[in-house]
Design an enzyme around this catalytic site. Structure first.
Site, PDB file in Angstrom:
ATOM      1  N   THR A  42      11.902  53.239  59.724  1.00 21.83           N
ATOM      2  CA  THR A  42      11.122  52.296  60.466  1.00 21.83           C
ATOM      3  C   THR A  42      11.814  51.079  60.971  1.00 21.83           C
ATOM      4  O   THR A  42      12.975  50.990  61.002  1.00 21.83           O
ATOM      5  CB  THR A  42      10.036  51.798  59.569  1.00 21.83           C
ATOM      6  N   GLU A 202       7.365  47.930  58.629  1.00 19.39           N
ATOM      7  CA  GLU A 202       8.802  48.167  58.586  1.00 19.39           C
ATOM      8  C   GLU A 202       9.193  49.571  58.150  1.00 19.39           C
ATOM      9  O   GLU A 202       9.994  50.213  58.818  1.00 19.39           O
ATOM     10  CB  GLU A 202       9.459  47.149  57.643  1.00 19.39           C
TER      11      GLU A 202
END
Length: 424
Positions: A42, A202
């Site tokens: 990510t 994230e």
């Protein structure tokens, strides 16, 4: 992802446990939609998205430019700090035409000599490590994604992060790490849901942290990516110092193609500047310690100005003759007063804080009119993690959704009150 550090917070050559500088996310990248399958990395996982605008992003994320990127215009999950490539791609290039090892290059030997002289690192050990890595052309391709005619749109961007995998996963993550989140919130003043949402955006709670060899990624970008070579060489230096300080084999860590590491996707310089040993085991480990990751995200936000108990933004109402352009041109820092907003035809149905500086947030919608909000210092703090208004608002919306769903689940789980006789 990031901004130049204030002189008093310079991260140079200090041990992570003794510093207080600025982190992260290095080339913050934005991520592509995540499916229920555990696959891609990510945040700094996907190609760095173009800076949301010259006024608000220094493309050098996801918290020190690439998260500078202190994180870049990148969403975290898998394509940027805009659709991103999969960070789980192999760490080495094709076997067909392997380039020469980095250790054979004059400029790399000079870098190694400098590291040995400046920081007293073992020259032979560094040469041995660099002799085992070669430039990775895939990383260079990810840093230069093909141009696309698709226009940025908040209405298209937001749904990529408000998915069940991040919402339900966020509730589970919060429940599993409730004690650490409560402690981080109490110590740094950052709400648990904001910490959870950033980690969810994230890396989907540590699931997609990237599979590129960090040493190879940083060396490739530091020596073969001229436009940002200086930045990545500094991150390479920070990475080698981080490994030295924590007894880590530099060939071992894996991360995003931009060199971001661990559950919160911090760049090495951000680790040394903002990360914290929150589990108290004597070392900072953002790859294996979720507790360290939680504390480090909260500490990063606090250092970048998060204030406990204050809002992130307010609804903005624009008059028919409003002129937001001059306010947007002032950049992403909170420098505006209520009077500044009113003069340009911008108000809010809520009572704005008279003692706080504000900023105007525009979330572009391709050819449709932008969505506007009035941001606070706390909104700005989130943009230091990834310099994108869209990223910050996606984190806030995900945080609100996770908190609401968790509270609903708690209400459902509560036993119904006992009824005494005579109660209807």
């Amino acid at each position: 992802m990031p901004v130049a550090l204030p002189p008093t917070l310079s991260p140079r050559l200090r041990h992570p446990l003794r510093r207080t500088a600025l982190p992260l996310l290095g080339a913050l990248l934005i991520a592509a939609p995540v499916t229920a399958q555990p696959n891609q990395p990510t945040h700094p996982q996907t190609p760095p998205a173009k800076a949301e605008s010259a006024r608000r992003a220094d493309p050098t994320h996801r918290p020190d430019s690439a998260r500078q990127t202190g994180r870049i215009d990148t969403p975290a999950p898998s394509a940027p700090r805009t659709g991103a490539p999969d960070a789980t791609a192999p760490a080495t290039g094709s076997a067909a035409a392997q380039p020469e090892p980095f250790a054979s290059r004059i400029e790399v030997k000079a870098f190694i000599s400098d590291m040995a002289e400046k920081h007293r690192l073992d020259r032979d050990a560094l040469l041995a490590a660099f002799s085992k890595i070669t430039p990775n052309t895939q990383i260079l391709a990810l840093m230069n994604p093909p141009r696309t005619s698709i226009q940025r749109s908040w209405k298209a961007y937001r749904p990529r992060f408000l998915q069940p995998v991040r919402i339900d996963g966020g509730v589970r993550f919060w429940n599993e790490h409730a004690d650490a989140l409560a402690r981080a919130s109490a110590e740094y003043g950052v709400p648990a849901e904001i910490i959870v949402a950033i980690i969810g955006v994230e890396t989907v709670y540590g699931r997609n942290t990237g599979n590129f060899q960090v040493l190879q990624a940083l060396a490739t970008l530091g020596f073969d990516y001229p436009s940002r070579a200086a930045y990545f060489k500094r991150e390479l230096e920070e990475f080698l110092l981080y490994c030295h300080e924590n007894g880590i084999d530099p060939l071992q860590p894996r991360g995003s193609y931009a060199g971001a590491i661990g559950t919160p996707q911090f760049m090495p310089g951000s680790i040394r500047s903002f990360a914290t040993d929150f589990d108290g085991d004597g070392r900072i480990d953002l790859r294996a310690s979720t507790v360290d990751a939680i504390g480090s995200v909260a500490r990063f936000l606090q250092i970048h100005g998060w204030e406990k108990g204050k809002k992130t933004h307010y609804t903005a109402v624009l008059a028919p003759d409003a002129n937001p352009a001059p306010l947007l041109a002032q950049g992403p820092k909170p420098t505006l007063s209520i009077a500044d907003l009113r003069v340009h035809g911008i108000t809010s149905p809520f009572n704005l804080p008279a003692d706080e500086k504000l900023l105007l947030v525009d979330l572009v919608n391709a050819d449709a009119p932008p969505d506007y909000s009035i941001g606070t210092g706390n909104f700005y703090a989130i943009t230091r993690y990834n310099r994108s208004f869209m990223y910050a608002m996606a984190v806030i919306d995900l945080a609100d959704t996770i908190r609401s769903k968790r509270e609903q689940a708690k209400d459902t789980a509560r036993p119904a009150p006992l009824r005494t006789q005579g109660t209807p």
